[in-house]
Structures are given as C-alpha cells and as structure tokens.
Motif scaffolding. Structure first.
Motif, short mmCIF file in Angstrom:
data_model
loop_
_atom_site.label_atom_id
_atom_site.label_comp_id
_atom_site.label_asym_id
_atom_site.label_seq_id
_atom_site.Cartn_x
_atom_site.Cartn_y
_atom_site.Cartn_z
N THR A 55 0.84 -1.19 0.00
CA THR A 55 0.00 0.00 0.00
C THR A 55 0.87 1.24 0.00
O THR A 55 1.83 1.34 0.75
CB THR A 55 -0.91 0.03 1.24
OG1 THR A 55 -1.70 -1.16 1.24
CG2 THR A 55 -1.81 1.22 1.23
N TYR B 66 -8.23 12.54 1.41
CA TYR B 66 -7.50 11.54 0.64
C TYR B 66 -6.43 10.91 1.52
O TYR B 66 -5.64 11.61 2.13
CB TYR B 66 -6.82 12.16 -0.57
CG TYR B 66 -7.73 12.85 -1.56
CD1 TYR B 66 -9.08 12.55 -1.66
CD2 TYR B 66 -7.24 13.82 -2.42
CE1 TYR B 66 -9.90 13.18 -2.58
CE2 TYR B 66 -8.04 14.47 -3.34
CZ TYR B 66 -9.38 14.15 -3.42
OH TYR B 66 -10.18 14.77 -4.33
N GLU C 184 -4.97 7.39 0.53
CA GLU C 184 -4.17 6.56 -0.38
C GLU C 184 -4.36 7.03 -1.80
O GLU C 184 -5.48 7.26 -2.24
CB GLU C 184 -4.64 5.10 -0.31
CG GLU C 184 -4.00 4.28 0.73
CD GLU C 184 -4.46 2.83 0.64
OE1 GLU C 184 -4.69 2.33 -0.48
OE2 GLU C 184 -4.59 2.22 1.69
N THR D 105 -4.81 6.67 -5.76
CA THR D 105 -5.37 5.65 -6.65
C THR D 105 -4.23 5.05 -7.47
O THR D 105 -3.11 5.61 -7.50
CB THR D 105 -6.42 6.26 -7.58
OG1 THR D 105 -5.78 7.20 -8.44
CG2 THR D 105 -7.54 6.93 -6.79
N PRO D 106 -4.45 3.95 -8.15
CA PRO D 106 -3.37 3.36 -8.96
C PRO D 106 -2.76 4.34 -9.97
O PRO D 106 -1.53 4.39 -10.10
CB PRO D 106 -4.05 2.18 -9.65
CG PRO D 106 -5.09 1.75 -8.66
CD PRO D 106 -5.61 3.05 -8.08
N GLN E 285 -2.59 7.58 -9.76
CA GLN E 285 -1.83 8.58 -8.99
C GLN E 285 -0.52 7.98 -8.49
O GLN E 285 0.54 8.62 -8.59
CB GLN E 285 -2.67 9.10 -7.83
CG GLN E 285 -3.88 9.89 -8.27
CD GLN E 285 -4.89 10.08 -7.18
OE1 GLN E 285 -4.79 9.51 -6.09
NE2 GLN E 285 -5.92 10.87 -7.46
N THR F 109 -11.14 7.89 -11.60
CA THR F 109 -10.00 7.20 -10.98
C THR F 109 -8.95 8.16 -10.43
O THR F 109 -7.94 7.70 -9.91
CB THR F 109 -9.34 6.25 -11.99
OG1 THR F 109 -8.94 7.01 -13.14
CG2 THR F 109 -10.27 5.14 -12.40
N GLY F 110 -9.17 9.46 -10.54
CA GLY F 110 -8.23 10.41 -9.96
C GLY F 110 -7.17 10.92 -10.91
O GLY F 110 -6.08 11.33 -10.48
N LYS F 111 -7.46 10.94 -12.20
CA LYS F 111 -6.47 11.41 -13.17
C LYS F 111 -6.11 12.87 -12.96
O LYS F 111 -4.94 13.25 -13.10
CB LYS F 111 -6.98 11.20 -14.61
CG LYS F 111 -7.09 9.76 -15.03
CD LYS F 111 -7.56 9.60 -16.44
CE LYS F 111 -8.93 10.15 -16.70
NZ LYS F 111 -10.02 9.47 -16.00
#
Length: 99
Positions: free
Chosen positions: A2, A23, A25, A27-28, A30, A51-53
């Motif tokens: 993680t 926030y 963690e 996202t993948p 990020q 997804t947090g782009k």
C-alpha cells in the motif's frame, strides 16, 4: 503493498490540502504517475473516469510551481469547457494552502 500520499514527498502545503480533502491513499493512476512526474519526466496516462487522473497530474504540477517566478509555468488543456472548470476547481482545492 500500500502506498500513502505521505510517501510521495509532496510539499507540506499540498499534503495539508490532500488531508483536508480526505484523501489517504493514492489511486493506482496517482501512485504510478506522481513519482514519475516529480522527476520532471513527460508522461502519458490513461485510466477510467473517476479514478483520480486530475490529481495525478495536478499534484506534481503544483509541487513544481515556484510562486516567486511570475511567468507561465504550466498549461493544462481540456477538451470541453465543463472539464476545464472541473480541472480549475481541483487545482484551486489542491493549492488552497500555497502562496
């Protein structure tokens, strides 16, 4: 394994805003993009909606900005006005504690 935002070594002011926004963690997208962008490398990332782009590119851009230099340091292009407004609001939220 993680990853936490604290491991990304973003400026304290940016981390304060990230924490206030809830926030914990990345996202993948990020976690993959932020460390690379912090090196100054050019990147292309792709991920699904939601997804947090925006944070994936906005946080390293804000980290690199120098408030003492009043010149254009970044330019973000968006394909629609609606998306441009959303991106601008995200930058405002993430930079709330910067100069």
């Amino acid at each position: 394994m993680t990853t936490e935002f604290t491991s990304l070594n973003l400026r304290d002011e940016i981390m304060q805003a990230i924490n206030e926004l809830g926030y914990a963690e990345p996202t993948p997208i990020q976690a993959a993009m932020i460390p690379i962008m912090l090196t100054g490398a050019d990147v292309i990332g792709q991920a699904q909606t939601g997804t947090g782009k925006t944070a994936a590119f906005a946080l390293p851009i804000l980290h690199a900005l120098d408030a003492d230099h009043s010149v254009v340091q970044a330019c973000v292009l968006a394909p629609t006005r609606e998306l441009a407004v959303q991106v601008a609001q995200a930058f405002k939220d993430y930079s709330r504690h910067t100069q």
